[in-house]
Design a protein around this motif. Structure first.
Motif, PDB file in Angstrom:
ATOM      1  N   ASP A 156       7.140  -4.210   0.305  1.00  0.00           N
ATOM      2  CA  ASP A 156       6.764  -3.350  -0.823  1.00  0.00           C
ATOM      3  C   ASP A 156       5.771  -2.275  -0.378  1.00  0.00           C
ATOM      4  O   ASP A 156       5.906  -1.100  -0.757  1.00  0.00           O
ATOM      5  N   ILE A 157       4.761  -2.656   0.401  1.00  0.00           N
ATOM      6  CA  ILE A 157       3.783  -1.688   0.903  1.00  0.00           C
ATOM      7  C   ILE A 157       4.475  -0.665   1.794  1.00  0.00           C
ATOM      8  O   ILE A 157       4.242   0.546   1.679  1.00  0.00           O
ATOM      9  N   ALA A 158       5.334  -1.146   2.683  1.00  0.00           N
ATOM     10  CA  ALA A 158       6.030  -0.246   3.610  1.00  0.00           C
ATOM     11  C   ALA A 158       6.869   0.776   2.849  1.00  0.00           C
ATOM     12  O   ALA A 158       6.885   1.970   3.196  1.00  0.00           O
ATOM     13  N   GLN A 159       7.566   0.332   1.822  1.00  0.00           N
ATOM     14  CA  GLN A 159       8.411   1.250   1.067  1.00  0.00           C
ATOM     15  C   GLN A 159       7.583   2.224   0.242  1.00  0.00           C
ATOM     16  O   GLN A 159       7.991   3.370   0.039  1.00  0.00           O
ATOM     17  N   GLU A 160       6.415   1.798  -0.210  1.00  0.00           N
ATOM     18  CA  GLU A 160       5.539   2.721  -0.935  1.00  0.00           C
ATOM     19  C   GLU A 160       5.005   3.798   0.001  1.00  0.00           C
ATOM     20  O   GLU A 160       4.928   4.979  -0.382  1.00  0.00           O
ATOM     21  N   ILE A 161       4.636   3.427   1.208  1.00  0.00           N
ATOM     22  CA  ILE A 161       4.128   4.405   2.183  1.00  0.00           C
ATOM     23  C   ILE A 161       5.251   5.321   2.655  1.00  0.00           C
ATOM     24  O   ILE A 161       5.080   6.529   2.802  1.00  0.00           O
TER      25      ILE A 161
END
Length: 253
Positions: free
Chosen positions: A209-214
């Motif tokens: 989730d963090i990776a896709q947000e970044i």
């Protein structure tokens, strides 16, 4: 800048005696992980982030011939325990090794390696020059570091952005203002411990989730527990542009 993953595991990520699980007994070298650390190198500067218990072997394995500094994320043993072995680089260069740490980590280093900071000095001791970090930007040689504050449960841990490369380990929360410092990164490294919820680490799904947000061009997960599963199986299940890192992986940014 050249990036080499010296280790991508945790104390629960290296092969465990008597465990018998499919990861700990795997013949795939990508499942054999030493404690998390990364080596950054450009034309004139060589820096390592963290020096865990496997530091000496990692440096020999990666053939790190010069070392200008060690930048610490935090003071847990699996990230600092190998600091004593910088003495080989002191011997060859005849100079101090610059080390960068926040106050909590500096206190731990001074306590755990008190002989290196004692007023009584003698040949062969590690020669260290400590630089205190409180969140400011800093430079090691020709590398500019931007500090990213994250939380490891209640412990403040430092991640770092160097140009278009960002390295974060031992985190389970990143505040919005710190996320803003990461945006635009081309290569993101982030911890992903296991599938099950953990008190102080991102799970695999949380890290995704963090990776896709970044939205970095490439994201690599590190600080991997053996509980996550086999490298090849997990790696092929990840969204496009997201990968499991492995010991010895080399990137250019």
């Amino acid at each position: 800048m050249n990036i080499t993953f010296l280790g991508t595991g945790t104390s629960q990520g290296v092969p465990m005696i008597g465990c018998g699980c499919e990861v700990c007994t795997s013949a795939n070298p990508k499942d054999n992980r030493l404690r998390s650390a990364v080596w950054l190198q450009n034309e004139d500067t060589s820096v390592v982030i963290d020096s865990g218990p496997d530091f000496r072997y990692q440096m020999l394995r990666a053939k790190v011939e010069t070392l200008d500094g060690i930048v610490f994320t935090h003071g847990h043993k699996d990230h600092v325990a190998g600091l004593d072995d910088v003495r080989a680089y002191n011997y060859w260069t005849q100079k101090d090794i610059d080390i960068f740490a926040n106050p909590d980590t500096e206190e731990i280093l001074r306590r755990e390696f008190q002989y290196a900071f004692s007023n009584i000095q003698y040949p062969g001791l590690p020669q260290l020059a400590i630089h205190s970090l409180t969140g400011q930007d800093f430079t090691v040689g020709s590398m500019d570091f931007r500090t990213i504050k994250v939380l490891h449960y209640k412990l403040e841990v430092f991640g770092y952005r160097i140009g278009d490369f960002t390295y974060i380990t031992d985190a389970n929360y990143i505040a919005p203002e710190e996320m803003d410092k990461i945006r635009g990164t081309k290569i993101l490294v982030l911890n992903a411990l296991r599938h099950e919820k953990h008190i102080s680490h991102f799970t695999l799904n949380e890290a995704i989730d963090i990776a896709q947000e970044i939205g970095a061009e490439q994201t690599y997960f590190t600080h991997i527990s053996h509980q996550l599963g086999l490298h090849d199986e997990i790696n092929t299940s990840l969204p496009q542009g997201i990968f499991l890192a492995y010991d010895g992986l080399k990137l250019t940014c």
